[in-house]
Design a protein around this motif. Structure first.
Motif, PDB file in Angstrom:
ATOM      1  N   SER A   1       0.823  -1.219   0.000  1.00  0.00           N
ATOM      2  CA  SER A   1       0.000   0.000   0.000  1.00  0.00           C
ATOM      3  C   SER A   1       0.853   1.263   0.000  1.00  0.00           C
ATOM      4  CB  SER A   1      -0.940   0.002   1.212  1.00  0.00           C
ATOM      5  OG  SER A   1      -0.206  -0.085   2.422  1.00  0.00           O
ATOM      6  N   GLY A   2       2.170   1.133   0.250  1.00  0.00           N
ATOM      7  CA  GLY A   2       3.061   2.287   0.181  1.00  0.00           C
ATOM      8  C   GLY A   2       3.385   2.918   1.518  1.00  0.00           C
TER       9      GLY A   2
ATOM     10  N   CYS B   1      -3.866   2.761   2.434  1.00  0.00           N
ATOM     11  CA  CYS B   1      -4.449   1.763   1.529  1.00  0.00           C
ATOM     12  C   CYS B   1      -4.455   2.312   0.105  1.00  0.00           C
ATOM     13  CB  CYS B   1      -5.866   1.384   1.959  1.00  0.00           C
ATOM     14  SG  CYS B   1      -7.063   2.726   1.842  1.00  0.00           S
ATOM     15  N   GLU B   2      -4.745   1.448  -0.834  1.00  0.00           N
ATOM     16  CA  GLU B   2      -4.842   1.831  -2.239  1.00  0.00           C
ATOM     17  C   GLU B   2      -6.307   2.053  -2.614  1.00  0.00           C
ATOM     18  OE1 GLU B   2      -1.873  -0.365  -4.929  1.00  0.00           O
ATOM     19  OE2 GLU B   2      -2.183  -1.770  -3.279  1.00  0.00           O
TER      20      GLU B   2
ATOM     21  N   ASN C   1      -3.792   6.132  -0.553  1.00  0.00           N
ATOM     22  CA  ASN C   1      -2.559   6.446  -1.261  1.00  0.00           C
ATOM     23  C   ASN C   1      -2.685   6.081  -2.759  1.00  0.00           C
ATOM     24  OD1 ASN C   1       0.127   7.229  -1.541  1.00  0.00           O
ATOM     25  ND2 ASN C   1       0.950   5.248  -0.917  1.00  0.00           N
ATOM     26  N   LYS C   2      -1.687   6.471  -3.509  1.00  0.00           N
ATOM     27  CA  LYS C   2      -1.577   6.102  -4.935  1.00  0.00           C
ATOM     28  C   LYS C   2      -2.796   6.549  -5.736  1.00  0.00           C
ATOM     29  CE  LYS C   2       1.300   2.076  -3.811  1.00  0.00           C
ATOM     30  NZ  LYS C   2       1.548   0.639  -4.043  1.00  0.00           N
TER      31      LYS C   2
ATOM     32  N   ARG D   1      -2.823   6.318  -9.628  1.00  0.00           N
ATOM     33  CA  ARG D   1      -2.631   5.054 -10.342  1.00  0.00           C
ATOM     34  C   ARG D   1      -3.927   4.328 -10.678  1.00  0.00           C
ATOM     35  NH1 ARG D   1       2.734   2.369  -7.521  1.00  0.00           N
ATOM     36  NH2 ARG D   1       4.009   4.249  -7.573  1.00  0.00           N
TER      37      ARG D   1
ATOM     38  N   THR E   1     -15.144   4.431  -3.554  1.00  0.00           N
ATOM     39  CA  THR E   1     -14.050   4.025  -2.668  1.00  0.00           C
ATOM     40  C   THR E   1     -14.450   4.203  -1.210  1.00  0.00           C
ATOM     41  OG1 THR E   1     -12.406   4.650  -4.330  1.00  0.00           O
ATOM     42  CG2 THR E   1     -11.640   4.447  -2.060  1.00  0.00           C
TER      43      THR E   1
ATOM     44  N   VAL F   1      -0.874  11.148  -2.696  1.00  0.00           N
ATOM     45  CA  VAL F   1       0.144  10.385  -3.416  1.00  0.00           C
ATOM     46  C   VAL F   1       1.439  10.566  -2.630  1.00  0.00           C
ATOM     47  CG1 VAL F   1       1.366  10.017  -5.592  1.00  0.00           C
ATOM     48  CG2 VAL F   1      -1.000  10.859  -5.613  1.00  0.00           C
TER      49      VAL F   1
END
Length: 677
Positions: free
Chosen positions: A20-21, A105-106, A134-135, A138, A146, A257
């Motif tokens: 998830s970063g 989380c993504e 996050n992200k 992408r 979400t 991000v």
């Protein structure tokens, strides 16, 4: 919205699923706050988190990493936690010592289910937490979709704190839902205010209304204002967010991000304004009363490459000083951590998370004090092991070092366990999965110079008999000069009901076997049963000594022991020996959308379904109860996680022995090992 807040310190865990970063997010936090001047990357292996060699080899976190920084006169200690379910114990232990957690989380709705166990742990312990999606660069996503997907896996209401401004798949900025001010992101700089984007007015209004309605569930005054269409002042909304986040009543959601630092500064500002202060956490969650005498708790134990022990501790009350005596042990140095780098300090005040060296005999989770501890602080439950390997040192001479090295290994990672199996005589290392054990084996090799060979543990099969045999004769006669050896017995061998074990009786009359020799007969029978005709320990057998004879000079207890073995060797093959396997009672926890697949998994492994029902304190989850042969359990956790997006788990315990089907028994006996594979 950027007012300066002076509030001492904050301890924040960074948690979330694998990939998830989180480690990149920590780099961004440290860069934005000035703790580092250049960000590292997971790919290059130069991040502050993931500093252990085992992490860098795998490009994943395998243990918690602590890093301290300052922002707006507040000291932040961030703890980067592993995302893999196999290292969840590290995460849970660390969460016990923080004021708040950021769940990274993504924005992929199909993967939000992976957050469910983490949300449950946070809510069970009432740990305040925020979500950072996050992200955002992408995935082409619908923000409201979400949010709704996230809400489905949380028992606490999620409230969007901001609404992202997207341009195609690029995150351009955000709208603060408290002030309804829009901001535009800039690389390497804070976001600037911009005019409100009219095309987002409807979506933003929906998200803001949902936030206010969630807050109003805990504030009657705010509810009255909403019912009367009165716009609540920003100060009231922020006050509610602080109160309800601190009590783990709501979960604010942010978007960003991390790789570009987008969304990191607004999240830091929210932590300053709304996350609970350390004193509040100590009093609300742990009921630690105010005072001067220090109280602390160990969150993690490290053994550094130089061999020194470091204990990561949270100071809940008072202050720690260099050389302080805690639990009767004089502490070594005090340090703030920046990954593996250590900064020596003279003292640590209430609310800080620091490392202490040389706390020998102190374990992860222990409560520390200068006084006698009457009530220990709560600690995370130890996860049950679900995967095992039998281990043997590559060098035979290293066997003497193994016990000491494993003891240190278990201090660093309490979710490991080991045993010297009584039946198979193997050293078995237990853990949470294949990667988990490989990391442990890497540490044994790297830190303690103990390379291991491994194999799957043998299944502790047993054997028993199906029918009786009577008057089995065993005679032992040996002459070698001087006194000879003579023993003569007749035995009846009978099967017992499953679980009755071993029973020995004698019905000797007339002294045909003198009383002093009868214990030798029982010893001989027991010794034989430790390795029966099929090669395994024999259970559920009754043996009766019915007759025999002796020699006045040559008989002895040893001779009768040998005679009993002869009789057993003769008689047992006549009793139709059969192989038994251990059957475990297994309780599998799974999201109910995967229950059907789990039932198939169990029956496909020769399991017997006993039933399933909803988990009483976990909506949307089922508990499947079944009997499963231990021989089918070795990779069960691997397949279970594969079927359930990694979130399925199980509890097991030994239940009973059961006859192995003939086809499988033939294969086991032909292979000549206990793996049955």
């Amino acid at each position: 919205m950027n007012e300066k807040v002076k509030s001492g310190s904050r301890n924040v865990a960074i948690v979330g699923p694998y990939l998830s970063g989180k480690t990149t997010f920590l780099e961004s936090l440290l860069f934005v706050t000035g703790a580092i001047t250049r960000k590292g990357s997971v790919k290059d292996g130069n991040t502050v988190g993931d500093s252990a060699a085992e992490s860098r080899e795998r490009h994943m976190s395998v243990e918690v990493s602590a890093a301290s920084t300052e922002y707006n006169d507040t000291r932040f200690t961030f703890i980067d936690c592993p995302g893999s379910v196999e290292f969840a114990q590290e995460t849970y232990n660390a969460l016990m010592g923080v004021d708040a957690a950021i769940v990274v989380c993504e924005p992929i709705t199909d993967r939000v289910l992976t957050l469910a166990p983490l949300f449950k742990f946070l809510d069970d312990w009432e740990i305040p937490h925020l979500v950072f999606v996050n992200k955002m660069d992408r995935a082409n996503i619908n923000v409201l979709d979400t949010l709704h997907a996230l809400k489905a896996v949380s028992s606490r209401p999620l409230v969007a704190h901001q609404y992202p401004i997207m341009q195609g798949e690029q995150l351009m900025g955000f709208i603060d839902l408290v002030s309804e001010q829009a901001y535009k992101y800039h690389a390497g700089a804070p976001a600037d205010p911009i005019p409100f984007p009219e095309e987002l007015k409807e979506e933003e209004h929906i998200a803001r209304a949902e936030m206010l309605e969630a807050l109003a569930d805990f504030d009657d005054h705010l509810l009255e204002e909403l019912l009367e269409d009165i716009e609540p002042p920003q100060e009231e909304i922020l006050k509610d967010l602080k109160m309800e986040l601190g009590a783990d009543l709501v979960v604010p959601v942010f978007f960003g991000v991390a790789e570009q630092d987008y969304g990191v500064r607004p999240l830091l500002e929210a932590l300053l304004r709304e996350a609970p202060e350390p004193e509040t956490t100590a009093e609300r969650r742990l009921k630690v009363k105010k005072g001067d005498s220090p109280v602390a708790q160990v969150l993690k134990t490290y053994y550094t490459p130089q061999g020194g022990k470091l204990s990561l501790v949270r100071v809940w009350r008072g202050k720690l000083t260099d050389g302080i005596v805690l639990n009767g042990v004089r502490a070594g140095g005090l340090y703030r951590l920046m990954g593996q780098q250590q900064q020596s300090i003279n003292q640590a005040c209430v609310g800080e998370i620091v490392a202490i060296s040389r706390l020998e005999g102190i374990k992860t989770g222990d409560t520390l004090s200068c006084e006698q501890i009457t009530t220990a602080l709560p600690k995370a439950a130890q996860l049950e092991p679900v995967y095992a390997l039998a281990i043997t040192p590559e060098k035979r001479n290293d066997e003497v070092k193994l016990s000491s090295a494993i003891t240190k290994l278990l201090e660093e990672d309490p979710s490991l366990a080991w045993e010297q199996h009584g039946d198979t005589h193997e050293v078995i290392l237990w853990g949470q999965g294949e990667i988990h054990l490989q990391v442990a084996l890497d540490r044994l090799r790297r830190k303690y110079n103990l390379p291991m060979t491994t194999h799957l543990p043998q299944v502790p099969y047993k054997e028993t008999i199906r029918k009786p045999a009577s008057s089995i004769h065993g005679r032992y006669k040996h002459q070698s000069g001087g006194h000879g050896q003579f023993g003569d017995v007749y035995l009846d061998i009978q099967p017992l009901s499953r679980g009755e074990g071993f029973n020995f009786k004698e019905t000797i009359v007339g002294g045909v076997v003198p009383r002093q020799y009868i214990p030798g007969v029982e010893v001989g029978v027991r010794e034989f049963l430790s390795h029966g005709p099929l090669g395994f320990p024999v259970v559920d057998v009754k043996v009766t000594l019915t007759n025999g004879s002796y020699h006045t000079v040559d008989s002895s207890e040893q001779a009768f022991k040998q005679a009993a073995r002869v009789a057993m060797q003769t008689g047992m093959p006549k009793c139709e020996p059969t192989l038994l396997e251990p059957i475990l009672r297994v309780q599998v926890s799974t999201p109910n959308e995967f229950t059907a697949k789990v039932l198939q998994l169990v029956t496909g492994r020769r399991g017997q379904i006993l039933g399933y029902e909803g988990v009483h304190d976990w909506q949307g989850w089922d508990c499947v109860i079944a009997y499963l042969p231990q021989a089918e359990m070795q990779n069960f956790i691997v397949e279970l996680r594969s079927l359930t997006l990694g979130v399925g788990s199980f509890h097991w315990e030994y239940d009973h022995l059961q006859e192995v089907p003939d086809r499988i028994a033939d294969r086991i006996l032909t292979s000549g090992n206990g793996n049955g594979k």
